[in-house]
Design an enzyme around this catalytic site. Sequence first.
Site, PDB file in Angstrom:
ATOM      1  N   LYS A  11       0.830  -1.217   0.000  1.00  0.00           N
ATOM      2  CA  LYS A  11       0.000   0.000   0.000  1.00  0.00           C
ATOM      3  C   LYS A  11       0.865   1.269   0.000  1.00  0.00           C
ATOM      4  O   LYS A  11       2.077   1.214   0.261  1.00  0.00           O
ATOM      5  CB  LYS A  11      -0.934  -0.044   1.217  1.00  0.00           C
ATOM      6  CG  LYS A  11      -1.979  -1.167   1.145  1.00  0.00           C
ATOM      7  CD  LYS A  11      -2.955  -1.092   2.318  1.00  0.00           C
ATOM      8  CE  LYS A  11      -4.013  -2.176   2.218  1.00  0.00           C
ATOM      9  NZ  LYS A  11      -5.023  -2.076   3.327  1.00  0.00           N
ATOM     10  N   TYR A  51     -12.647  -2.074  -3.713  1.00  0.00           N
ATOM     11  CA  TYR A  51     -13.150  -2.128  -2.339  1.00  0.00           C
ATOM     12  C   TYR A  51     -14.679  -2.029  -2.272  1.00  0.00           C
ATOM     13  O   TYR A  51     -15.226  -1.698  -1.216  1.00  0.00           O
ATOM     14  CB  TYR A  51     -12.509  -1.022  -1.496  1.00  0.00           C
ATOM     15  CG  TYR A  51     -11.096  -1.360  -1.038  1.00  0.00           C
ATOM     16  CD1 TYR A  51     -10.849  -2.441  -0.195  1.00  0.00           C
ATOM     17  CD2 TYR A  51     -10.010  -0.587  -1.435  1.00  0.00           C
ATOM     18  CE1 TYR A  51      -9.574  -2.758   0.236  1.00  0.00           C
ATOM     19  CE2 TYR A  51      -8.717  -0.895  -1.006  1.00  0.00           C
ATOM     20  CZ  TYR A  51      -8.511  -1.980  -0.172  1.00  0.00           C
ATOM     21  OH  TYR A  51      -7.239  -2.279   0.254  1.00  0.00           O
ATOM     22  N   ARG A  87      -2.121 -14.232   4.717  1.00  0.00           N
ATOM     23  CA  ARG A  87      -2.836 -13.575   5.826  1.00  0.00           C
ATOM     24  C   ARG A  87      -2.043 -13.741   7.124  1.00  0.00           C
ATOM     25  O   ARG A  87      -2.009 -12.834   7.952  1.00  0.00           O
ATOM     26  CB  ARG A  87      -4.248 -14.164   5.997  1.00  0.00           C
ATOM     27  CG  ARG A  87      -5.194 -13.995   4.823  1.00  0.00           C
ATOM     28  CD  ARG A  87      -5.721 -12.612   4.589  1.00  0.00           C
ATOM     29  NE  ARG A  87      -6.278 -11.961   5.753  1.00  0.00           N
ATOM     30  CZ  ARG A  87      -6.984 -10.826   5.685  1.00  0.00           C
ATOM     31  NH1 ARG A  87      -7.227 -10.245   4.506  1.00  0.00           N
ATOM     32  NH2 ARG A  87      -7.437 -10.253   6.768  1.00  0.00           N
ATOM     33  N   ASN A 114      -2.123   0.310   6.641  1.00  0.00           N
ATOM     34  CA  ASN A 114      -1.583  -0.910   7.251  1.00  0.00           C
ATOM     35  C   ASN A 114      -0.714  -1.732   6.278  1.00  0.00           C
ATOM     36  O   ASN A 114      -0.587  -2.940   6.394  1.00  0.00           O
ATOM     37  CB  ASN A 114      -2.701  -1.742   7.878  1.00  0.00           C
ATOM     38  CG  ASN A 114      -3.755  -2.145   6.872  1.00  0.00           C
ATOM     39  OD1 ASN A 114      -3.638  -1.872   5.682  1.00  0.00           O
ATOM     40  ND2 ASN A 114      -4.795  -2.814   7.351  1.00  0.00           N
ATOM     41  N   HIS A 117      -2.347  -5.378   1.548  1.00  0.00           N
ATOM     42  CA  HIS A 117      -3.630  -6.050   1.335  1.00  0.00           C
ATOM     43  C   HIS A 117      -3.351  -7.511   1.012  1.00  0.00           C
ATOM     44  O   HIS A 117      -2.358  -7.817   0.340  1.00  0.00           O
ATOM     45  CB  HIS A 117      -4.386  -5.423   0.156  1.00  0.00           C
ATOM     46  CG  HIS A 117      -5.530  -6.289  -0.313  1.00  0.00           C
ATOM     47  ND1 HIS A 117      -6.779  -6.227   0.249  1.00  0.00           N
ATOM     48  CD2 HIS A 117      -5.590  -7.271  -1.257  1.00  0.00           C
ATOM     49  CE1 HIS A 117      -7.559  -7.134  -0.336  1.00  0.00           C
ATOM     50  NE2 HIS A 117      -6.859  -7.777  -1.256  1.00  0.00           N
ATOM     51  N   GLU A 128      -9.643 -10.839  -7.600  1.00  0.00           N
ATOM     52  CA  GLU A 128      -8.729  -9.698  -7.422  1.00  0.00           C
ATOM     53  C   GLU A 128      -7.540  -9.779  -8.381  1.00  0.00           C
ATOM     54  O   GLU A 128      -7.090  -8.753  -8.914  1.00  0.00           O
ATOM     55  CB  GLU A 128      -8.271  -9.641  -5.962  1.00  0.00           C
ATOM     56  CG  GLU A 128      -9.407  -9.276  -5.018  1.00  0.00           C
ATOM     57  CD  GLU A 128      -9.043  -9.343  -3.541  1.00  0.00           C
ATOM     58  OE1 GLU A 128      -9.920  -9.049  -2.715  1.00  0.00           O
ATOM     59  OE2 GLU A 128      -7.887  -9.693  -3.210  1.00  0.00           O
TER      60      GLU A 128
HETATM   61  P1  ADP Z   1      -8.045  -6.696   5.759  1.00  0.00           P
HETATM   62  O1  ADP Z   1      -7.235  -5.782   4.860  1.00  0.00           O
HETATM   63  O2  ADP Z   1      -7.258  -7.145   6.962  1.00  0.00           O
HETATM   64  O3  ADP Z   1      -8.678  -7.843   5.004  1.00  0.00           O
HETATM   65  P2  ADP Z   1     -10.682  -5.439   5.758  1.00  0.00           P
HETATM   66  O4  ADP Z   1     -10.945  -6.208   4.502  1.00  0.00           O
HETATM   67  O5  ADP Z   1     -11.668  -5.544   6.863  1.00  0.00           O
HETATM   68  O6  ADP Z   1      -9.234  -5.805   6.360  1.00  0.00           O
HETATM   69  O7  ADP Z   1     -10.534  -3.893   5.408  1.00  0.00           O
HETATM   70  C1  ADP Z   1      -9.921  -3.469   4.212  1.00  0.00           C
HETATM   71  C2  ADP Z   1      -8.995  -2.323   4.540  1.00  0.00           C
HETATM   72  O8  ADP Z   1      -9.787  -1.209   4.985  1.00  0.00           O
HETATM   73  C3  ADP Z   1      -7.999  -2.548   5.675  1.00  0.00           C
HETATM   74  O9  ADP Z   1      -6.852  -3.250   5.283  1.00  0.00           O
HETATM   75  C4  ADP Z   1      -7.688  -1.119   6.094  1.00  0.00           C
HETATM   76  O10 ADP Z   1      -6.781  -0.481   5.184  1.00  0.00           O
HETATM   77  C5  ADP Z   1      -9.059  -0.468   5.956  1.00  0.00           C
HETATM   78  N1  ADP Z   1      -9.828  -0.513   7.222  1.00  0.00           N
HETATM   79  C6  ADP Z   1     -10.409  -1.597   7.783  1.00  0.00           C
HETATM   80  N2  ADP Z   1     -11.018  -1.283   8.943  1.00  0.00           N
HETATM   81  C7  ADP Z   1     -10.838   0.051   9.107  1.00  0.00           C
HETATM   82  C8  ADP Z   1     -11.220   0.996  10.107  1.00  0.00           C
HETATM   83  N3  ADP Z   1     -11.951   0.625  11.179  1.00  0.00           N
HETATM   84  N4  ADP Z   1     -10.829   2.291   9.961  1.00  0.00           N
HETATM   85  C9  ADP Z   1     -10.116   2.687   8.876  1.00  0.00           C
HETATM   86  N5  ADP Z   1      -9.721   1.847   7.896  1.00  0.00           N
HETATM   87  C10 ADP Z   1     -10.059   0.542   8.001  1.00  0.00           C
HETATM   88 MG    MG Z   2     -10.079  -7.757   3.473  1.00  0.00          MG
END
Ligand code: ADP
Ligand code: MG
Length: 140
Positions: A11, A51, A87, A114, A117, A128
């Site tokens: 990212k 997304y 993961r 974070n 992805h 994807e």
């Molecule tokens: P992951 O990436 O671990 O699969 P999700 O699919 O739930 O997590 O969310 C997609 C992305 O959205 C996350 O990686 C993060 O960048 C963002 N995100 C998720 N939850 C939050 C939150 N509560 N506040 C802000 N950004 C979030």
């Molecule tokens: Mg996800």
Amino acid sequence: MAVTRTFSIIKPDATRRNLTGAVTKLLEEAGLRVVASKRIRMTRDQAEGFYAVHKERPFYNDLCSFMTSGPVVVQVLEGEDAVKRNRDVMGATNPADAAEGTIRKLYAESIEANSVHGSDSDDNAAIEIAYFFQPGEIVG
Ligand code: ADP
Ligand code: MG
């Protein structure tokens, strides 16, 4: 255990800090092989489509802005049980909850920024991968 593929994004928070190599090293050390990779600047349309599953979430707009705020590196990773393997090395979404040694524990700036992805299922991995790569761009 079958060799499968998953989709990864390094990212903008990570590319900005020049962590493409550091993140990729952790992926490789976890038993994943990079079989496709390209650095792109996602368009708003691409981010919103990618997304779309999170469209109703309060963080959706900010997330799409973040994902288009700088370059990303999209990758196809191959390995045994690749989705779970990836993961596991990524760590929890919120770096505050991520296990020691995971990419997000080491590098994530926040729950949004974070660093990586990773697909959450084999079916979503296929969707994807096809969203960003032509079959001929993937060389296993
Ligand atoms: P992951 O990436 O671990 O699969 P999700 O699919 O739930 O997590 O969310 C997609 C992305 O959205 C996350 O990686 C993060 O960048 C963002 N995100 C998720 N939850 C939050 C939150 N509560 N506040 C802000 N950004 C979030
Ligand atoms: Mg996800």
